[in-house]
Enzyme design. Structure first.
Site, PDB file in Angstrom:
ATOM      1  N   ASP A 524      30.008  46.983  41.786  1.00 34.11           N
ATOM      2  CA  ASP A 524      30.291  45.592  41.530  1.00 34.11           C
ATOM      3  C   ASP A 524      29.188  44.786  42.234  1.00 34.11           C
ATOM      4  O   ASP A 524      28.566  45.293  43.161  1.00 34.11           O
ATOM      5  CB  ASP A 524      31.680  45.297  42.136  1.00 34.11           C
ATOM      6  N   ASP A 723      36.193  46.743  44.754  1.00 39.17           N
ATOM      7  CA  ASP A 723      36.862  46.231  45.951  1.00 39.17           C
ATOM      8  C   ASP A 723      38.150  45.479  45.666  1.00 39.17           C
ATOM      9  O   ASP A 723      38.729  44.906  46.560  1.00 39.17           O
ATOM     10  CB  ASP A 723      35.909  45.312  46.719  1.00 39.17           C
ATOM     11  N   ASP A 727      39.537  46.115  39.882  1.00 40.45           N
ATOM     12  CA  ASP A 727      38.739  47.336  39.679  1.00 40.45           C
ATOM     13  C   ASP A 727      39.608  48.594  39.577  1.00 40.45           C
ATOM     14  O   ASP A 727      39.113  49.669  39.270  1.00 40.45           O
ATOM     15  CB  ASP A 727      37.745  47.523  40.839  1.00 40.45           C
TER      16      ASP A 727
END
Length: 837
Positions: A524, A723, A727
């Site tokens: 990410d 995180d 996700d």
């Protein structure tokens, strides 16, 4: 009135139930009815049908508990109003003093939190579960008992599931050490009597062969029948349970050598000439039986000590938490109290040089906190009012007053300990290879021993039966598959402990094995590659205007806004010392920016569309804004009274170590893909600076999961680092999910590996650890296989026709112990693995 209140609760709860049932399909989180954790029903977690309802669980353990006794986990009583609450859909839940409480409404929960003692009555506080109450087998983790003992499958001693900081040495180690020293003390004189003539000490000639045999019997019997008793017990259990293992071979081998010798001593006359040596007497092998047991004890003691050392990683973590905390009461008086007495909400003082007792928040003071023992990051972290603190980290220089938030088993440290203990007991898929080999291996060895006995008895030189017995016993002893059984668990235990010290938490051994094989990493952007919080980076003033005025007007206008970009501008103005005035007539224009009156001037802050809206031409500054946007920054025009005065730009800065970490990951052969919800332009600007291979921007959670599926369909081995809850689907779909635990929420259940410090250097450390562990396991399996492949034929006597050499059972036992020790020593090398190089 009260009854009306209850009806209202019941009604709202029922409605909540329906909602949650309906929404679960749309991705709403439900509650695990056993442990109370929130679970995303679409995250592929274990589930169970009962009474027409689907229940979702965080793990297989909770599901098993539920299926064993569903009635115990379906509803709970609200301790405030007495209503029955559905545990799987309860919106309001609280853990208090280790016990779970469910509430029908937020109001009941608030009343309970304000005065728990009022609703718990006079009952004694529940006793916390003592650590190590459950015992499991290191080689067969499905065996769980509530008392120490031996594993019914492999015979190894059961170990506590979570070692406690004040655990002494394992009782088995103490017992085996005593048995080892007594065995050694009796075996040494026995060995001298039996083997003395071979090295020029003719003890047998001095005392006579007859007395020597009775002396050997007297010395060997306590060793075999008392000291060796645990081995025979395990061997018998392995036969009864039809799970042949190393103890089967030891028990048969030692038993054969001892009882044959006992018979030969008591009834020598019944033996035919094939059993008699050159002097006409029947040779005995008491020394072999006793020395074998002594050597096996030696190997076991070394192994148990090594296992103690692998548990030292957990004990080191447990020792990070101080034993007491300094509590400040309502009157401001301070007193040291045991850590177990700290409750959520307590105010605690943390002085310089002390460890933070529990998880919480700074309410007063400032200091630098060394979090390296939890995150692996060497630099201390500045903490001021409002900063989160993690229990077990070290306060360097200032005095802090904190408010305790998570205590006992809820602290990050406790959860790390639990994860590490669980991972140490989990099995890597590569271990199934060792298990499979061992299951065929023991019966094969017994067959080889029988065959060796028959061949030697039929065609061996005189006394053929003696040679036959020696060969058969040697085969049984040398082939002990303990090295094979230890190869994987020892490496996994050592590696997970080493990872925990470096901020890499492994949830299961299988995740390590899969991580070692990955070739593609999806990361990410926000919070992983970048800091995750915007900062003011540029101020451009139009001709005739000062930068200070531009910043001052922008900050004054944004002062009341909650937006992260606004916070960055206000923080930047405070840093530069710009005046922040008061604002009136504040108005937010969706998608464009904000308007308001500052010191009598009509001020606008926002994009080009807002400037058009307020009739302020952007002129030359449009070019500047374009160039800032290409660098991945968010540029905002500042206008007053219809005239553009300048631009302020804000961006999320790239983490200082990101570029080095990406180069190192590339060097390890990984392809790196950035998947972000951010705009294409910003994502490309960050990727260009860092040399990232591929960019996917504007991605929603479903798109991230789809990307993982697409890459895996093409044959890529994918690790996903994320995180947040968004996700979770992709983390669960990837070959291995790496959770970036940037807060204190450690165990993102969907991930196999959690990084305490959420950045790329953590991923690099995890990859190094995984590859080193799998290499170590392969070395161990090689040692074990090669040793058995060579050892068994030598023991069976294949070298005798060429070199006239036959391995004695004692040498076989020494070789067998040595193979286990070599595997253990190799696994323990992982403790010193440098993960930061």
């Amino acid at each position: 009135m009260a009854s009306h209140d209850h009806h209202h609760h019941a009604h709202s709860h029922g409605a909540g139930n329906c909602c949650s049932g309906a929404n679960a399909a749309a991705g709403e989180v439900t509650r695990d009815p056993v442990c109370g954790m929130l679970v995303d029903p679409n995250a592929g977690k274990p589930r169970a049908e009962h009474g027409g309802h689907t229940y979702h669980f965080c793990c297989e353990g909770c599901r098993t508990k539920f299926l064993n006794d569903p009635a115990a986990y379906m509803t709970a009583k609200d301790p405030v109003c007495g209503m029955s609450v559905d545990r799987s859909t309860a919106k309001h839940f609280l853990k208090y003093e280790g016990e779970k409480f469910y509430f029908c409404s937020a109001r009941c929960k608030e009343r309970f939190e304000a005065e728990p003692s009022k609703f718990l009555g006079e009952r004694a506080a529940p006793e916390p579960m003592p650590k190590g109450t459950l015992y499991t087998c290191p080689m067969d983790p499905e065996i769980i008992r509530d008392a120490p003992g031996d594993c019914p499958i492999c015979g190894m001693a059961l170990e506590p599931m979570i070692p406690s900081a004040d655990d002494g040495p394992s009782p088995e180690l103490v017992d085996f050490t005593r048995r080892f020293w007594i065995s050694a003390a009796l075996s040494v004189p026995l060995f001298i009597i039996a083997m003395g003539p071979m090295v020029g000490i003719p003890v047998r000639d001095w005392i006579g062969d007859g007395i020597a045999k009775w002396l050997e019997l007297a010395l060997a019997t306590p060793v075999v029948l008392w000291a060796g008793l645990p081995f025979f017990r395990r061997g018998w259990a392995s036969i009864v349970n039809r799970s042949p293992n190393m103890w089967t071979l030891i028990a048969i081998g030692v038993g054969a050598a001892y009882f044959y010798s006992l018979f030969a001593t008591l009834f020598p006359d019944i033996f035919p000439h094939q059993f008699r040596g050159h002097g006409g007497s029947v040779p005995v092998y008491f020394e072999a039986a006793a020395v074998i047991i002594t050597l096996v004890f030696f190997g076991q003691v070394l192994e148990l000590r090594a296992r103690e050392r692998t548990g030292s990683a957990i004990r080191a973590l447990l020792d990070l938490a101080p034993k007491s905390a300094r509590r400040i009461d309502a009157n401001g008086d301070e007193a040291d109290i045991p850590l177990a007495d700290v409750k959520a909400g307590d105010r605690l003082r943390v002085r310089p040089g002390e460890s933070v007792p529990v998880d919480g928040v700074v309410v007063e003071g400032a200091s630098a906190i060394d979090e390296s023992m939890i995150s692996g990051e060497p630099l201390p972290v500045e903490k001021t009012e409002g900063s989160a603190l993690i229990g077990g980290t070290l306060n360097r220089n200032g005095t802090l007053i904190m408010r305790a938030e998570k205590v006992g088993a809820d602290t990050m440290l406790s959860r790390i300990v639990e994860m590490v203990a669980k991972a140490q007991r989990s099995r890597a898929p590569i271990q199934s290879l060792a298990d499979k080999v061992a299951s065929y291996f023991v019966p094969t060895v017994v067959a080889v021993a029988i065959l060796a006995f028959i061949v030697w008895a039929l065609v061996g030189p005189e006394p053929s039966m003696i040679y036959a017995i020696v060969a058969a016993v040697s085969v049984l002893i040398i082939a002990c598959p303990c090295a094979l059984g230890l190869a994987t668990p020892m490496s996994v235990m050592t590696a997970t402990g080493r990872g925990a010290q470096a901020g890499v938490l492994v949830k299961e051994a299988a995740a390590l094995e899969r991580l070692a094989d990955i070739d593609t990493l999806i990361v990410d952007k926000t919070g992983t590659l970048t800091e995750g919080r915007p900062v003011l980076t540029d101020i451009h003033a139009a001709e005739g205007t000062s930068e200070d005025l531009v910043l001052s007007l922008a900050a004054s206008l944004e002062k009341g806004s909650e937006h992260p970009l606004a916070e960055a501008i206000v923080a930047g103005a405070k840093e530069c010392g710009s005046a922040i005035g008061s604002v009136s007539d504040f108005q937010a224009v969706t998608g464009k920016g904000v308007l308001g009156t500052v010191d009598g001037r009509r001020v606008a802050l926002g994009n080009a569309a807002l400037m058009q809206h307020v009739g302020a031409p952007t002129g030359d500054l449009a070019q500047v804004a374009q160039s800032l946007a290409e660098q991945g920054k968010t540029a905002m025009f500042v206008a007053a009274d219809g005239k553009v005065l300048g631009i302020v730009a804000v961006s999320d800065p790239i983490k200082s170590n990101a570029a080095d970490a990406i180069n190192a990951l590339h060097a390890r052969g990984l392809k790196i893909i950035m998947a972000t919800g951010d705009s294409e332009r910003t994502a490309r600007a960050v990727a260009a600076k860092l040399g990232i291979d591929e960019v996917r921007a504007g991605m929603l959670p479903e798109a991230k999961k789809a990307l993982v599926d697409e890459l895996r369909a093409k044959g890529a081995k994918v690790a996903m680092a994320g995180d947040g809850v968004n996700d979770a689907p992709a983390l669960a779909a990837a070959d291995v999910g790496i959770a970036m635990s940037t807060g204190a929420d450690v165990a993102l259940e969907s991930a196999g590996i959690t990084l305490v410090k959420g950045d790329l250097s953590g991923i690099l450390r995890a990859h190094k650890l995984a590859q080193a562990t799998i290499a170590n396991i392969k070395q161990n399996l090689f040692f074990a296989f090669i040793y058995n492949t060579v050892g068994v034929p030598v023991a069976a006597g294949v070298l005798y026709p060429i070199f006239g050499m036959l391995l004695s059972p004692m040498l076989a036992a020494a070789a067998m112990s040595l193979s286990s020790v070599s595997v253990i020593a190799n696994a323990l090398r992982l403790r010193n693995l440098n993960l930061n190089a």
